[in-house]
Design an enzyme around this catalytic site. Structure first.
Site, PDB file in Angstrom:
ATOM      1  N   PRO A  88     -10.162   2.980  -2.800  1.00 13.14           N
ATOM      2  CA  PRO A  88     -10.861   1.750  -3.146  1.00 13.14           C
ATOM      3  C   PRO A  88      -9.873   0.719  -3.667  1.00 13.14           C
ATOM      4  O   PRO A  88      -9.436   0.806  -4.813  1.00 13.14           O
ATOM      5  CB  PRO A  88     -11.809   2.210  -4.264  1.00 13.14           C
ATOM      6  CG  PRO A  88     -11.083   3.343  -4.917  1.00 13.14           C
ATOM      7  CD  PRO A  88     -10.279   4.012  -3.848  1.00 13.14           C
ATOM      8  N   GLN A 139     -17.276   3.049  -5.317  1.00 14.51           N
ATOM      9  CA  GLN A 139     -16.453   3.163  -6.536  1.00 14.51           C
ATOM     10  C   GLN A 139     -17.017   2.284  -7.645  1.00 14.51           C
ATOM     11  O   GLN A 139     -17.552   1.199  -7.387  1.00 14.51           O
ATOM     12  CB  GLN A 139     -15.013   2.750  -6.192  1.00 14.51           C
ATOM     13  CG  GLN A 139     -14.037   2.782  -7.342  1.00 14.51           C
ATOM     14  CD  GLN A 139     -13.856   1.420  -7.993  1.00 14.51           C
ATOM     15  OE1 GLN A 139     -13.989   0.392  -7.325  1.00 14.51           O
ATOM     16  NE2 GLN A 139     -13.595   1.391  -9.287  1.00 14.51           N
ATOM     17  N   THR A 167     -13.695   5.304 -11.545  1.00 16.85           N
ATOM     18  CA  THR A 167     -12.292   5.024 -11.881  1.00 16.85           C
ATOM     19  C   THR A 167     -12.137   5.040 -13.396  1.00 16.85           C
ATOM     20  O   THR A 167     -12.697   4.196 -14.093  1.00 16.85           O
ATOM     21  CB  THR A 167     -11.875   3.672 -11.287  1.00 16.85           C
ATOM     22  OG1 THR A 167     -12.007   3.772  -9.872  1.00 16.85           O
ATOM     23  CG2 THR A 167     -10.436   3.324 -11.632  1.00 16.85           C
ATOM     24  N   LYS A 237     -11.845   9.720 -10.844  1.00  9.17           N
ATOM     25  CA  LYS A 237     -10.554   9.221 -10.328  1.00  9.17           C
ATOM     26  C   LYS A 237      -9.667   8.736 -11.468  1.00  9.17           C
ATOM     27  O   LYS A 237     -10.121   7.948 -12.310  1.00  9.17           O
ATOM     28  CB  LYS A 237     -10.805   8.071  -9.342  1.00  9.17           C
ATOM     29  CG  LYS A 237      -9.554   7.386  -8.795  1.00  9.17           C
ATOM     30  CD  LYS A 237      -9.897   6.368  -7.724  1.00  9.17           C
ATOM     31  CE  LYS A 237      -8.684   5.716  -7.088  1.00  9.17           C
ATOM     32  NZ  LYS A 237      -8.140   4.588  -7.856  1.00  9.17           N
ATOM     33  N   HIS A 261      -3.232   5.398 -10.029  1.00 12.30           N
ATOM     34  CA  HIS A 261      -3.557   4.042  -9.584  1.00 12.30           C
ATOM     35  C   HIS A 261      -2.389   3.426  -8.806  1.00 12.30           C
ATOM     36  O   HIS A 261      -2.159   2.221  -8.855  1.00 12.30           O
ATOM     37  CB  HIS A 261      -3.902   3.180 -10.802  1.00 12.30           C
ATOM     38  CG  HIS A 261      -5.069   2.248 -10.623  1.00 12.30           C
ATOM     39  ND1 HIS A 261      -6.332   2.522 -11.080  1.00 12.30           N
ATOM     40  CD2 HIS A 261      -5.156   1.020 -10.048  1.00 12.30           C
ATOM     41  CE1 HIS A 261      -7.145   1.505 -10.802  1.00 12.30           C
ATOM     42  NE2 HIS A 261      -6.455   0.583 -10.171  1.00 12.30           N
ATOM     43  N   ARG A 264       0.073   1.449 -10.989  1.00  5.82           N
ATOM     44  CA  ARG A 264      -0.333   0.100 -11.423  1.00  5.82           C
ATOM     45  C   ARG A 264      -0.939   0.083 -12.816  1.00  5.82           C
ATOM     46  O   ARG A 264      -1.226  -0.982 -13.350  1.00  5.82           O
ATOM     47  CB  ARG A 264      -1.347  -0.478 -10.434  1.00  5.82           C
ATOM     48  CG  ARG A 264      -0.789  -0.666  -9.045  1.00  5.82           C
ATOM     49  CD  ARG A 264      -1.858  -0.872  -8.000  1.00  5.82           C
ATOM     50  NE  ARG A 264      -2.416  -2.200  -7.948  1.00  5.82           N
ATOM     51  CZ  ARG A 264      -1.881  -3.235  -7.304  1.00  5.82           C
ATOM     52  NH1 ARG A 264      -0.741  -3.080  -6.676  1.00  5.82           N
ATOM     53  NH2 ARG A 264      -2.473  -4.407  -7.282  1.00  5.82           N
ATOM     54  N   GLY A 294       1.258   6.963  -3.594  1.00  8.32           N
ATOM     55  CA  GLY A 294       2.559   7.219  -2.980  1.00  8.32           C
ATOM     56  C   GLY A 294       2.518   7.809  -1.587  1.00  8.32           C
ATOM     57  O   GLY A 294       3.578   8.043  -0.990  1.00  8.32           O
ATOM     58  N   ARG A 296       2.841   7.790   2.021  1.00 11.69           N
ATOM     59  CA  ARG A 296       3.374   6.798   2.978  1.00 11.69           C
ATOM     60  C   ARG A 296       3.586   7.371   4.377  1.00 11.69           C
ATOM     61  O   ARG A 296       3.890   6.644   5.285  1.00 11.69           O
ATOM     62  CB  ARG A 296       4.720   6.234   2.481  1.00 11.69           C
ATOM     63  CG  ARG A 296       4.610   5.389   1.226  1.00 11.69           C
ATOM     64  CD  ARG A 296       3.831   4.083   1.443  1.00 11.69           C
ATOM     65  NE  ARG A 296       3.713   3.331   0.195  1.00 11.69           N
ATOM     66  CZ  ARG A 296       2.777   3.543  -0.722  1.00 11.69           C
ATOM     67  NH1 ARG A 296       1.841   4.466  -0.549  1.00 11.69           N
ATOM     68  NH2 ARG A 296       2.740   2.835  -1.827  1.00 11.69           N
TER      69      ARG A 296
HETATM   70  C1  LIG Z   1      -4.252  -4.228  -4.382  1.00 11.54           C
HETATM   71  C2  LIG Z   1      -4.841  -3.004  -5.002  1.00 11.54           C
HETATM   72  C3  LIG Z   1      -6.095  -3.088  -5.613  1.00 11.54           C
HETATM   73  C4  LIG Z   1      -6.668  -1.945  -6.186  1.00 11.54           C
HETATM   74  N1  LIG Z   1      -7.921  -2.025  -6.738  1.00 11.54           N
HETATM   75  C5  LIG Z   1      -8.517  -0.897  -7.197  1.00 11.54           C
HETATM   76  C6  LIG Z   1      -9.864  -0.938  -7.668  1.00 11.54           C
HETATM   77  O1  LIG Z   1     -10.513  -1.998  -7.688  1.00 11.54           O
HETATM   78  N2  LIG Z   1     -10.402   0.229  -8.110  1.00 11.54           N
HETATM   79  C7  LIG Z   1      -9.700   1.419  -8.077  1.00 11.54           C
HETATM   80  O2  LIG Z   1     -10.238   2.461  -8.457  1.00 11.54           O
HETATM   81  N3  LIG Z   1      -8.427   1.470  -7.647  1.00 11.54           N
HETATM   82  C8  LIG Z   1      -7.832   0.356  -7.189  1.00 11.54           C
HETATM   83  N4  LIG Z   1      -6.551   0.431  -6.713  1.00 11.54           N
HETATM   84  C9  LIG Z   1      -5.838   1.736  -6.706  1.00 11.54           C
HETATM   85  C10 LIG Z   1      -6.130   2.517  -5.420  1.00 11.54           C
HETATM   86  O3  LIG Z   1      -7.465   2.958  -5.349  1.00 11.54           O
HETATM   87  C11 LIG Z   1      -5.242   3.769  -5.301  1.00 11.54           C
HETATM   88  O4  LIG Z   1      -5.389   4.563  -6.450  1.00 11.54           O
HETATM   89  C12 LIG Z   1      -3.759   3.432  -5.102  1.00 11.54           C
HETATM   90  O5  LIG Z   1      -3.604   2.315  -4.265  1.00 11.54           O
HETATM   91  C13 LIG Z   1      -3.064   4.645  -4.486  1.00 11.54           C
HETATM   92  O6  LIG Z   1      -1.706   4.434  -4.355  1.00 11.54           O
HETATM   93  P1  LIG Z   1      -1.000   3.949  -2.988  1.00 11.54           P
HETATM   94  O7  LIG Z   1      -1.277   2.491  -2.906  1.00 11.54           O
HETATM   95  O8  LIG Z   1       0.424   4.267  -3.237  1.00 11.54           O
HETATM   96  O9  LIG Z   1      -1.630   4.708  -1.852  1.00 11.54           O
HETATM   97  C14 LIG Z   1      -5.962  -0.708  -6.152  1.00 11.54           C
HETATM   98  C15 LIG Z   1      -4.710  -0.637  -5.529  1.00 11.54           C
HETATM   99  C16 LIG Z   1      -4.152  -1.760  -4.955  1.00 11.54           C
HETATM  100  C17 LIG Z   1      -2.815  -1.633  -4.270  1.00 11.54           C
END
Ligand SMILES: Cc1cc2nc3c(=O)[nH]c(=O)nc-3n(C[C@H](O)[C@H](O)[C@H](O)COP(=O)(O)O)c2cc1C
Length: 365
Positions: A88, A139, A167, A237, A261, A264, A294, A296
Site C-alpha cells: 500500500p 490498508q 499499518t 504491518k 516501511h 521511511r 527492499g 528489488r
Molecule cells: C511513496 C510511498 C508511500 C507509502 N505510503 C504508505 C502508506 O500510505 N501506508 C503504508 O502502510 N505504507 C506506505 N508505504 C510503505 C509501503 O507500503 C512498503 O512498506 C514499502 O514501500 C516497502 O519497501 P520497498 O519500497 O522497498 O518495497 C509507502 C511507501 C512509499 C515508497
C-alpha cells in the site's frame, strides 16, 4: 500530480527491473524522485534493507530430478501466481495518473493481488471497481477518531475487500530530511481519494500520517476488540520483533507483515530480511508472515521465502512500474519477477516455491 497518462507508453523499453526503475524515474520531477526513493534520518535502514539481501548466499542442489517448479501459493485463501503482492503506497497519483487503478489492473491481469492504501489518490470503491479480484486487502492507519476508523473499515467491507492491513509503524511520520531540504509537503489531491472535498469525513484523516496531532498510539486491546466486530481477517504491518508478532496474533491478527516501511519510518532499525527468521519461528505457522522493504529482484523473493516468509510486498518496484508505463509497466514488473523466480528455483534444485527449505540459503559471516 503527474501529467503522464496511459496513452504515452509506446517505445519504452522494459527489459529488466532496473531498466524499469530508470525509465520510471525519468518521468518524475526530482523532488518526487527523492520522495519516492528516500528514507528517514541518515537512511541507514534504507541501505541495510538492500545490503542485507546481498549477505545471503544460495546453496543449490544439482540433479534433483524434480519437475519444473511452480511459483504459485495462497495467502489467507487468496490465490497468488507468485508470492508477491503490491504494497500500500499512498500518493500514487504522483507516479502515474491512474495510480492504484493501474496497479490493481496489472495485478488482476497477472494473477496476484494488492493492498490498497487508505491515503491513496483513488477511493477504495474506485480501485475495487477497476479490478474486483485484485483489490483484495484494504490498508488503514489505526489512529485518530474511532468513528472515522470504523467508517473506513465498513467501506472496505461493503466494497468487497477480503482482508485488512493495519499499518502500525506510522504513529507519526518518519524524520525525512528531503522534505525539509525540498520544502516539500504532499499535495492533498494525491492522498485524498477516500476523502474528497465534501465527503462526510474530511481529509484530515488521510493527512494524519503526515500531520500528526500528537495523539497517543492505540493499544493492541483497543485495535483487537474493534476489529473483532468486523468479518474480515487482518494483518499487522510494521512488525520487527517476535514479541510484537505474538502480541499481534494474541490481539486477533491473522498474520503479520514484517516491514520497516521501506526505511521511511524509524531509521536505525534492522533490515526486515534480518528480522524475519526469528519472527517466523515465533509465529510458528499460526498465521502467514509477509515481508516487505527492499525487494528489488526475483532472487530477493526466493531468499525471503527460504527464510520463512509466506509472501512479500513490493512498494517502490510497483511505483517504478506505473511511472514507467502505467498498468503495462506494473505488469512487466510482476512478469519479470516471475521469470527470475522460476529460474532461481530451477537452479536451486528445490522444486516448488512452497517446498523451499531453510537449507537453500546461508548468511555470509
Ligand atoms: C511513496 C510511498 C508511500 C507509502 N505510503 C504508505 C502508506 O500510505 N501506508 C503504508 O502502510 N505504507 C506506505 N508505504 C510503505 C509501503 O507500503 C512498503 O512498506 C514499502 O514501500 C516497502 O519497501 P520497498 O519500497 O522497498 O518495497 C509507502 C511507501 C512509499 C515508497
Amino acid at each position: 500530480m503527474t501529467s503522464r497518462t496511459t496513452s504515452n507508453h509506446e517505445g519504452i523499453r522494459l527489459r529488466t527491473l532496473s531498466e524499469i526503475e530508470q525509465a520510471g524515474l525519468r518521468t518524475l520531477d526530482r523532488v518526487i524522485v527523492e520522495y519516492l526513493q528516500g528514507g528517514a534520518g541518515a537512511e541507514l535502514t534504507l541501505a541495510r534493507n538492500r545490503s542485507d539481501f546481498d549477505r545471503i548466499r544460495f546453496v543449490p542442489r544439482v540433479m534433483s530430478g524434480r519437475p519444473y517448479p511452480s511459483t504459485a501459493t495462497t495467502l489467507l485463501g487468496v490465490d497468488l501466481r507468485i508470492p508477491v503482492m503490491t504494497a500500500p503506497f499512498g500518493s500514487d497519483g504522483y507516479f502515474h495518473a491512474d495510480g492504484h487503478l493501474a496497479v490493481a489492473r496489472a495485478n488482476e491481469r497477472f494473477g496476484t493481488c494488492g493492498i490498497v492504501p487508505e491515503a491513496g489518490t483513488f477511493s477504495a470503491e474506485q480501485v475495487a471497481e477497476a479490478a474486483p479480484k485484485a483489490a483484495t486487502f484494504g490498508q488503514l492507519h489505526p489512529m485518530g477518531s474511532e468513528a472515522n476508523f470504523r467508517s473506513m473499515v465498513r467501506r472496505y467491507v461493503d466494497a468487497g475487500y477480503r482482508g485488512l492491513v493495519l499499518t502500525l509503524d506510522c504513529p507519526t511520520p518518519g524524520w525525512r530530511e528531503h522534505f525539509l531540504l525540498n520544502d516539500f509537503t504532499v499535495d492533498s489531491r494525491v492522498v485524498s481519494g477516500n476523502y474528497p472535498p465534501g465527503a462526510e469525513i474530511d481529509m484530515e484523516r488521510a493527512l494524519e500520517q503526515l500531520n500528526p496531532r500528537g495523539e497517543p498510539p492505540w493499544s493492541w486491546d483497543k485495535l483487537g476488540s474493534l476489529l473483532a466486530e468486523y468479518p474480515l481477517p487482518w494483518l499487522a504491518k510494521g512488525v520487527l520483533t517476535p514479541e510484537d508478532a505474538l502480541a499481534a496474533l494474541d490481539a486477533g491478527a491473522a498474520g503479520v507483515v514484517v516491514s520497516n516501511h521501506g526505511g521511511r519510518q524509524l531509521d536505525g532499525v534492522r533490515s526486515t530480511i534480518e528480522a524475519l527468521e526469528p519472527i517466523a519461528s515465533a509465529v510458528g505457522g499460526r498465521g502467514p508472515v509477509v515481508l516487505d522493504s527492499g525487494i528489488r529482484r526475483g532472487s530477493d523473493v526466493v531468499k525471503a521465502i527460504a527464510l520463512g516468509a509466506d509472501a512479500v510486498l513490493i512498494g517502490r518496484l510497483a511505483a517504478y512500474g506505473i511511472a514507467a508505463a502505467g498498468e503495462h509497466g506494473a505488469h512487466q514488473v510482476l512478469d519479470l519477477l516471475r521469470r527470475e523466480i522460476e529460474t532461481v528455483l530451477v537452479l536451486l534444485g528445490r522444486g516448488d516455491i512452497t517446498d523451499l527449505d531453510r537449507a537453500a540459503v546461508e548468511w555470509e559471516e
